[in-house]
Write a protein that holds these residues in place. Structure first.
Motif, PDB file in Angstrom:
ATOM      1  N   GLU A   1       1.175   4.064  -3.094  1.00 39.62           N
ATOM      2  CA  GLU A   1       0.709   5.441  -2.887  1.00 39.62           C
ATOM      3  C   GLU A   1       1.875   6.024  -3.245  1.00 39.62           C
ATOM      4  O   GLU A   1       1.586   7.284  -3.851  1.00 39.62           O
ATOM      5  CB  GLU A   1       0.621   5.542  -1.287  1.00 39.62           C
ATOM      6  CG  GLU A   1      -0.896   5.157  -0.943  1.00 39.62           C
ATOM      7  CD  GLU A   1      -1.226   5.005   0.589  1.00 39.62           C
ATOM      8  OE1 GLU A   1      -0.170   5.262   1.300  1.00 39.62           O
ATOM      9  OE2 GLU A   1      -2.269   4.730   0.965  1.00 39.62           O
TER      10      GLU A   1
ATOM     11  N   THR B   1       0.838  -1.194  -0.030  1.00 37.87           N
ATOM     12  CA  THR B   1      -0.041  -0.089  -0.044  1.00 37.87           C
ATOM     13  C   THR B   1       0.699   1.210  -0.087  1.00 37.87           C
ATOM     14  O   THR B   1       0.529   2.288  -0.893  1.00 37.87           O
ATOM     15  CB  THR B   1      -0.846   0.136   1.066  1.00 37.87           C
ATOM     16  OG1 THR B   1      -1.904  -1.330   1.200  1.00 37.87           O
ATOM     17  CG2 THR B   1      -1.867   1.302   1.250  1.00 37.87           C
ATOM     18  N   HIS B   2       1.889   1.145   0.812  1.00 34.31           N
ATOM     19  CA  HIS B   2       2.724   2.365   0.859  1.00 34.31           C
ATOM     20  C   HIS B   2       3.520   2.466  -0.388  1.00 34.31           C
ATOM     21  O   HIS B   2       3.590   3.747  -0.929  1.00 34.31           O
ATOM     22  CB  HIS B   2       3.867   2.128   2.184  1.00 34.31           C
ATOM     23  CG  HIS B   2       4.807   3.350   2.100  1.00 34.31           C
ATOM     24  ND1 HIS B   2       4.422   4.724   2.341  1.00 34.31           N
ATOM     25  CD2 HIS B   2       6.146   3.337   1.773  1.00 34.31           C
ATOM     26  CE1 HIS B   2       5.604   5.492   2.670  1.00 34.31           C
ATOM     27  NE2 HIS B   2       6.680   4.517   1.911  1.00 34.31           N
TER      28      HIS B   2
END
Length: 114
Positions: A89, A85-86
């Motif tokens: 993003e 997810t990081h």
């Protein structure tokens, strides 16, 4: 947890020894043989109880290991999801290109080259 067969087996074994000793002292061969037989039955029952206890302990240990592995796997999956997810993003374009390449590769595997 002690299996009841171990307790009853030990009691039967002791009773058999006593019966065999009484038969030996009295010269009663039949009582002595019956005592030895009871003693052997008690020992077999005790061994069966020990085996059940051992199996129960092994099953409990296996369950503990499985629960620990499950927790570690769940933690690793959560950590991996956070990392992905990081990364997505931070660099959405590269993530999109990687996803497209993976999708194309899967399509080739499923449908084959024609």
């Amino acid at each position: 947890m002690v299996d009841t067969d171990r307790i009853t087996g030990a009691a039967r074994e002791i009773g058999g020894k006593a019966q065999a000793a009484v038969g030996d002292l009295a010269g009663d061969r039949r009582t002595e043989v019956e005592g030895r037989f009871r003693e052997a039955q008690g020992r077999a029952e005790s061994l069966a109880g020990e085996a059940r206890d051992g199996l129960r302990d092994a099953a409990d240990t296996a369950i503990d290991y499985a629960e620990d592995a499950y927790e570690r796997g769940r933690h690793a999956a959560r950590q991996g999801a956070r990392t992905v997810t990081h990364y997505v993003e931070e660099t959405p374009l590269i993530a999109l290109l990687i996803a497209g390449a993976v999708g194309y590769g899967l399509a080739l595997l499923v449908h084959g080259r024609r």
